[in-house]
Design a protein around this motif. Structure first.
Motif, PDB file in Angstrom:
ATOM      1  N   ARG A 376       0.836  -1.199   0.000  1.00 53.13           N
ATOM      2  CA  ARG A 376       0.000   0.000   0.000  1.00 53.13           C
ATOM      3  C   ARG A 376       0.868   1.245   0.000  1.00 53.13           C
ATOM      4  NH1 ARG A 376      -3.198   2.708   4.974  1.00 53.13           N
ATOM      5  NH2 ARG A 376      -4.475   4.182   3.801  1.00 53.13           N
ATOM      6  N   ARG A 377       0.622   2.128  -0.950  1.00 52.26           N
ATOM      7  CA  ARG A 377       1.368   3.383  -0.996  1.00 52.26           C
ATOM      8  C   ARG A 377       1.004   4.246   0.203  1.00 52.26           C
ATOM      9  NH1 ARG A 377       0.369   7.489  -5.899  1.00 52.26           N
ATOM     10  NH2 ARG A 377      -1.634   7.651  -4.796  1.00 52.26           N
ATOM     11  N   PRO A 378       1.978   4.874   0.853  1.00 52.53           N
ATOM     12  CA  PRO A 378       1.646   5.764   1.975  1.00 52.53           C
ATOM     13  C   PRO A 378       0.629   6.819   1.545  1.00 52.53           C
ATOM     14  CG  PRO A 378       4.017   5.389   1.874  1.00 52.53           C
ATOM     15  CD  PRO A 378       3.428   4.781   0.627  1.00 52.53           C
ATOM     16  N   PRO A 379      -0.422   7.022   2.320  1.00 49.56           N
ATOM     17  CA  PRO A 379      -1.497   7.930   1.910  1.00 49.56           C
ATOM     18  C   PRO A 379      -1.197   9.387   2.250  1.00 49.56           C
ATOM     19  CG  PRO A 379      -2.061   6.937   3.990  1.00 49.56           C
ATOM     20  CD  PRO A 379      -0.729   6.341   3.590  1.00 49.56           C
ATOM     21  N   TYR A 444      10.462  -1.928   9.462  1.00 51.81           N
ATOM     22  CA  TYR A 444      10.045  -1.512   8.119  1.00 51.81           C
ATOM     23  C   TYR A 444      11.146  -0.670   7.485  1.00 51.81           C
ATOM     24  CZ  TYR A 444       5.062  -2.827   8.129  1.00 51.81           C
ATOM     25  OH  TYR A 444       3.871  -3.510   8.107  1.00 51.81           O
ATOM     26  N   ARG A 445      11.323  -0.846   6.199  1.00 47.63           N
ATOM     27  CA  ARG A 445      12.200   0.044   5.436  1.00 47.63           C
ATOM     28  C   ARG A 445      11.596   0.225   4.051  1.00 47.63           C
ATOM     29  NH1 ARG A 445      14.818  -2.358   1.363  1.00 47.63           N
ATOM     30  NH2 ARG A 445      15.114  -4.634   1.421  1.00 47.63           N
ATOM     31  N   PHE A 446      11.847   1.386   3.441  1.00 47.08           N
ATOM     32  CA  PHE A 446      11.413   1.593   2.068  1.00 47.08           C
ATOM     33  C   PHE A 446      12.168   0.646   1.140  1.00 47.08           C
ATOM     34  CE2 PHE A 446       9.939   6.187   2.788  1.00 47.08           C
ATOM     35  CZ  PHE A 446       8.601   5.854   2.605  1.00 47.08           C
ATOM     36  N   THR A 447      11.458   0.074   0.175  1.00 46.10           N
ATOM     37  CA  THR A 447      12.131  -0.704  -0.850  1.00 46.10           C
ATOM     38  C   THR A 447      13.025   0.204  -1.697  1.00 46.10           C
ATOM     39  OG1 THR A 447      10.204  -0.386  -2.281  1.00 46.10           O
ATOM     40  CG2 THR A 447      10.326  -2.447  -1.014  1.00 46.10           C
ATOM     41  N   ASP A 448      14.026  -0.402  -2.347  1.00 46.65           N
ATOM     42  CA  ASP A 448      14.814   0.384  -3.287  1.00 46.65           C
ATOM     43  C   ASP A 448      14.133   0.335  -4.654  1.00 46.65           C
ATOM     44  OD1 ASP A 448      15.523  -2.071  -4.508  1.00 46.65           O
ATOM     45  OD2 ASP A 448      17.351  -2.226  -3.311  1.00 46.65           O
ATOM     46  N   ARG A 452      11.166  -2.173  -5.835  1.00 48.45           N
ATOM     47  CA  ARG A 452       9.865  -1.562  -6.154  1.00 48.45           C
ATOM     48  C   ARG A 452       9.377  -2.016  -7.530  1.00 48.45           C
ATOM     49  NH1 ARG A 452       5.561  -0.232  -6.372  1.00 48.45           N
ATOM     50  NH2 ARG A 452       4.595   1.772  -6.752  1.00 48.45           N
ATOM     51  N   ARG A 453      10.275  -2.056  -8.517  1.00 46.42           N
ATOM     52  CA  ARG A 453       9.884  -2.504  -9.852  1.00 46.42           C
ATOM     53  C   ARG A 453       9.527  -3.988  -9.863  1.00 46.42           C
ATOM     54  NH1 ARG A 453      14.265   0.877 -11.491  1.00 46.42           N
ATOM     55  NH2 ARG A 453      15.637  -0.969 -11.500  1.00 46.42           N
ATOM     56  N   ALA A 454      10.261  -4.786  -9.105  1.00 47.28           N
ATOM     57  CA  ALA A 454      10.064  -6.238  -9.139  1.00 47.28           C
ATOM     58  C   ALA A 454       8.826  -6.688  -8.373  1.00 47.28           C
ATOM     59  CB  ALA A 454      11.301  -6.935  -8.585  1.00 47.28           C
ATOM     60  N   THR A 455       8.529  -6.037  -7.258  1.00 48.46           N
ATOM     61  CA  THR A 455       7.455  -6.521  -6.371  1.00 48.46           C
ATOM     62  C   THR A 455       6.241  -5.610  -6.312  1.00 48.46           C
ATOM     63  OG1 THR A 455       8.336  -5.398  -4.406  1.00 48.46           O
ATOM     64  CG2 THR A 455       9.229  -7.584  -4.931  1.00 48.46           C
TER      65      THR A 455
END
Length: 470
Positions: A376-379, A444-448, A452-455
């Protein structure tokens, strides 16, 4: 009384009053929507229980006279309607005395709410709104020139807000001094927004630039608020621009918006005249004597009350977001004196199994603003304030922040309490309450970019262990 009247700020006052009415409107709507679950008669920290422990002198509030959920709702909805009226300019043409009363109403109503809000209203933007709202009472209607002492008091608020935040950073976390705090902040801030992932992925030289620009804006620019025009307007614009950057990069309720609202008063009428299709009033009459006496008396009181925040500013033990009087006037402010390097989140789960075992299926509760589902993208939430989500961020930092409300939250979830469930984005048990609930702590950590492209995920998370409130 040329020294008293500031006709050149007629348009500045108009912009400020309209914008402040918007902030009031959002604040009262947040109270309407969240109070039953948080502080209502059957809430996580009920107001009646709190009022048994504090006196009117400690917490002046209408609710000291009477409390019921219906009365609180009435006060909050009255605040919504009153703010809407102020936004529409219904107070502009009132007689001076009536205009002052019109602006005193939302201040008194919101102060009453904050004073019984307990931990849910312990944020700096709550006391900031009360302080700014009080000063707004004395600005006067459209046919009277804004009083210069009140404008100076608003610039003094803005100075303390910015300079205090700058000092707490400089004295606090070393990463502010070596300009590396923004390596972490966009990822670990209380509630990231849709752009926070991209801000976090900016090059490190830009993060260092952000930190350096923050120091200039908070430690140098505030002094220019007391310089002559057009320097003062330039300072106001710099503050508005930097606060806009913060709005773009995260969700901080109405803190940044209200800071910009106060900064509008430092921008002269010439600037607003070039931007707005409104002609400034001309030939405004002298204020009545009683009004001048009231404003001068106000200035004296504010000067006396300024002793405590000034002492705090020069102290090596500076504290953030503290009030020194029960009316929340002339407060001290500040934010992020320390920056967390790792992000932890409390994830609440439930199961229908009365006796959980190895094969038990646990289903997660999803909150409206805080990270949960990694896809889910942060709102975007601000300027609205999700109080439960914010407190869960603090609870993840230390279990000590979770008392006494977190155990009560789990108990309410076991009951499928409608008021609490209304604060959530998703209830995994819509038909019947869970038999058991538990809380777990995740890193939690932000994906790189590659992840992000792969998942398609915005976050990656790793289980730390079970969570228990301290």
């Amino acid at each position: 009384m040329e020294w008293f009247s500031a006709e050149g700020y007629w348009l500045s006052r108009l912009v400020f009053q309209r914008a402040l009415a918007v902030v009031y409107l959002v604040a009262f709507l947040a109270a309407v929507r969240q109070f039953r679950a948080l502080i209502g008669e059957r809430g996580l920290t009920p107001v009646p229980r709190y009022l048994d422990r504090v006196s009117f002198r400690q917490a002046p509030s209408l609710f000291q006279l009477h409390y019921s959920d219906r009365f609180f709702a009435t006060v909050s909805w009255l605040g919504v309607a009153w703010s809407a009226g102020l936004l529409l300019g219904l107070a502009d043409d009132l007689p001076l005395w009536a205009n002052l009363l019109a602006w005193a109403v939302p201040w008194a109503l919101y102060l009453s709410i904050v004073q019984v809000g307990q931990v849910w209203y312990g944020f700096g933007w709550e006391s900031l709104l009360c302080e700014v709202g009080f000063l707004a009472v004395f600005l006067g209607p459209a046919d009277v020139a804004p009083p210069l002492p009140v404008l100076v008091a608003l610039w003094w608020v803005l100075f303390r807000l910015e300079f205090g935040a700058g000092l707490i950073k400089l004295r606090g976390d070393r990463c502010w001094r070596d300009l590396t705090c923004l390596y972490y902040h966009h990822e670990t801030q209380p509630m990231p927004n849709p752009l926070s992932w991209w801000f976090h992925r900016l090059p490190r030289w830009m993060h260092r630039g952000e930190a350096a620009a923050n120091h200039v804006t908070q430690l140098v620019v505030p002094f220019l608020l007391f310089a002559p025009q057009p320097v003062r307007s330039v300072a106001a614009v710099v503050i508005i621009v930097t606060q806009s950057w913060l709005v773009l990069s995260g969700n901080f309720a109405w803190l940044n918006v209200l800071t910009m609202v106060v900064a509008t008063t430092a921008a002269g009428g010439a600037l607003w005249g070039a931007l707005l299709p409104v002609e400034a009033a001309a030939g405004l009459g002298d204020p009545p004597g009683w009004y001048a006496v009231v404003v001068i008396g106000l200035a004296v009181v504010l000067a006396v009350l300024s002793y405590w925040p000034v002492r705090n500013l020069v102290s090596s033990r500076q504290v953030m977001n503290t009030s020194f009087n029960p009316l929340l006037l002339v407060n001290t402010y500040g934010a992020f004196g320390s920056v967390t390097r790792l992000r932890h989140e409390v994830v609440v789960e439930g199961t229908a199994d009365a006796v959980p075992g190895p094969d038990t299926v646990w289903r997660e509760y999803e909150f409206r603003g805080k990270p949960g589902d990694v896809r889910r993208r942060p709102p975007q939430v601000a300027p609205y304030h999700l109080r439960l989500d914010w407190l869960l961020w603090f609870a993840a930092i230390s279990p000590g922040y979770a008392q006494p409300w977190f155990p009560a939250l789990l108990a309410k979830l076991r009951q499928n309490d409608p008021a609490v469930l209304a604060l959530l984005r998703h209830n995994p048990f819509p038909d019947a309450p869970p038999a058991q609930v538990r809380a777990r702590l995740y890193r939690y950590r932000f994906t790189d970019r590659a992840e992000r492209r792969a998942t398609g995920a915005w976050w990656d998370r790793t289980l730390v262990g079970d969570y228990r409130a301290g």
